[in-house]
Design an enzyme around this catalytic site. Structure first.
Site, PDB file in Angstrom:
ATOM      1  N   ASP A 184      -4.611  -2.350 -13.089  1.00 54.54           N
ATOM      2  CA  ASP A 184      -4.233  -1.072 -13.736  1.00 54.54           C
ATOM      3  C   ASP A 184      -2.790  -1.199 -14.221  1.00 54.54           C
ATOM      4  OD1 ASP A 184      -6.593   0.341 -13.319  1.00 54.54           O
ATOM      5  OD2 ASP A 184      -5.960   1.093 -11.364  1.00 54.54           O
ATOM      6  N   LYS A 189      -9.037   1.798  -3.236  1.00 53.92           N
ATOM      7  CA  LYS A 189      -8.016   0.883  -3.770  1.00 53.92           C
ATOM      8  C   LYS A 189      -6.894   0.560  -2.771  1.00 53.92           C
ATOM      9  CE  LYS A 189      -8.501   2.187  -8.637  1.00 53.92           C
ATOM     10  NZ  LYS A 189      -7.806   2.566  -9.876  1.00 53.92           N
TER      11      LYS A 189
END
Ligand code: NAP
Length: 275
Positions: free
Chosen positions: A101, A66
């Protein structure tokens, strides 16, 4: 022509994203498929450039890629501040990165707690997920306290937010919780196979608290059981965040309304099957 989406990560076989997105594509009658691709850190740049060349429409990015993935995309403003992305959209011709997220967790909190501005939020954890949630809470004007086992890590995160402080886990947490509107567990404490672990017990909570545990294996963690015992009315589990981050990616890629209920059902069924 069939559109291709996927998730890249290592390991990636456990990801619930394929089941969630394929259910959404089917519900919306889209000619699209979502696959899992195991990609190592060394091959990340090639994978993103290759996906673009092959005409792949969108990717999710998971552990451990990520943060590194940020270097291969144009990142959206808050994702850039967070320093990590989990979604890449190729529709504009160049890869654009987002952190859904953060977007997904904010949606969960707005639905449960209402207006975020001015709310006091105590967040446990200073890892990837805590970072994404904290930056989005910060953009909404929350007052954030970052509580982490490694206090230096909490201090580093808090110093990048506009209205935040940092504590270790060695302080009187009950006092801190008394002054909080929202409590979030963004650590892996309570996650399978350590289901009996929790950083907070019922005697430390008050009924007006919003309690959000981002762990989703098990779906009802010990923390959430303790919250129920304390009479807390607003309790949310990690499945909601998982579904909402997926829904945000779906919307970025397709510009269609995500079928939330179908996505949640697909994830819940998969979790029950594997538990
Ligand atoms: P991460 O970057 O590895 O961070 C882990 C965090 O947990 C750190 O703050 C770490 O503290 C803390 N921690 C670990 N073990 C601990 C212990 N025994 N006592 C106290 N603190 C402890 O992981 P992450 O990516 O942020 O993920 C954290 C959790 O969130 C995982 O369970 C993951 O599955 C879940 N998650 C859920 C979603 C969702 O959509 N629902 C999304 C992302 C992640 P130190 O800094 O002291 O090591």
């Amino acid at each position: 022509m069939k559109k291709i989406y996927g998730v890249i990560g290592d390991p990636v076989a456990h990801s619930l994203s394929p089941v969630m997105h394929n259910a959404a594509f089917e519900k919306r009658g889209m000619d699209a498929v979502y696959l899992a691709f195991r990609v190592s850190m060394d091959e990340l740049g090639d994978a993103i450039r290759g996906a673009k060349s092959l005409g792949i429409s969108g990717l999710n990015v998971t552990i451990p890629l990520k943060e590194q993935a940020l270097f291969f995309v144009d990142a959206e403003k808050v994702a850039k501040k967070i320093g990590a992305i989990n979604t890449i959209d190729f529709s504009s011709g160049r890869p654009v990165g987002y952190n859904t997220d953060g977007i997904g967790s904010l949606r969960v909190l707005k639905e449960t707690a209402g207006e975020i501005k001015g709310k006091s939020v105590l967040i446990f954890g200073a890892g990837g997920a805590a970072k994404a949630i904290s930056f989005y809470l910060d953009t909404e004007g929350a007052k954030v306290t970052v509580a982490n086992r490694t206090k230096e890590r909490a201090a580093r995160l808090a110093s990048k937010l506009s209205n935040a402080d940092a504590i270790g886990l060695d302080v009187e947490l009950k006092e801190r919780i008394k002054d909080s509107d929202i409590l979030i567990n963004a650590t892996s404490v309570g996650m399978h196979p350590h289901e009996n672990a929790t950083l907070v017990t019922a005697d430390m909570m008050h009924p007006d608290l919003v309690v959000f545990d981002i762990v989703y294996t098990p779906m009802e963690t010990r923390l959430l059981k303790e919250a129920t015992r304390a009479g807390v009315k607003k309790i949310v589990n990690g499945v909601k965040m998982l579904v909402y981050q997926g829904a945000a990616s779906f919307q970025i890629w397709t510009h269609e309304e995500p079928p939330i209920e179908v996505m949640e059902e697909a994830v819940t069924d998969a979790l029950i099957r594997t538990s």
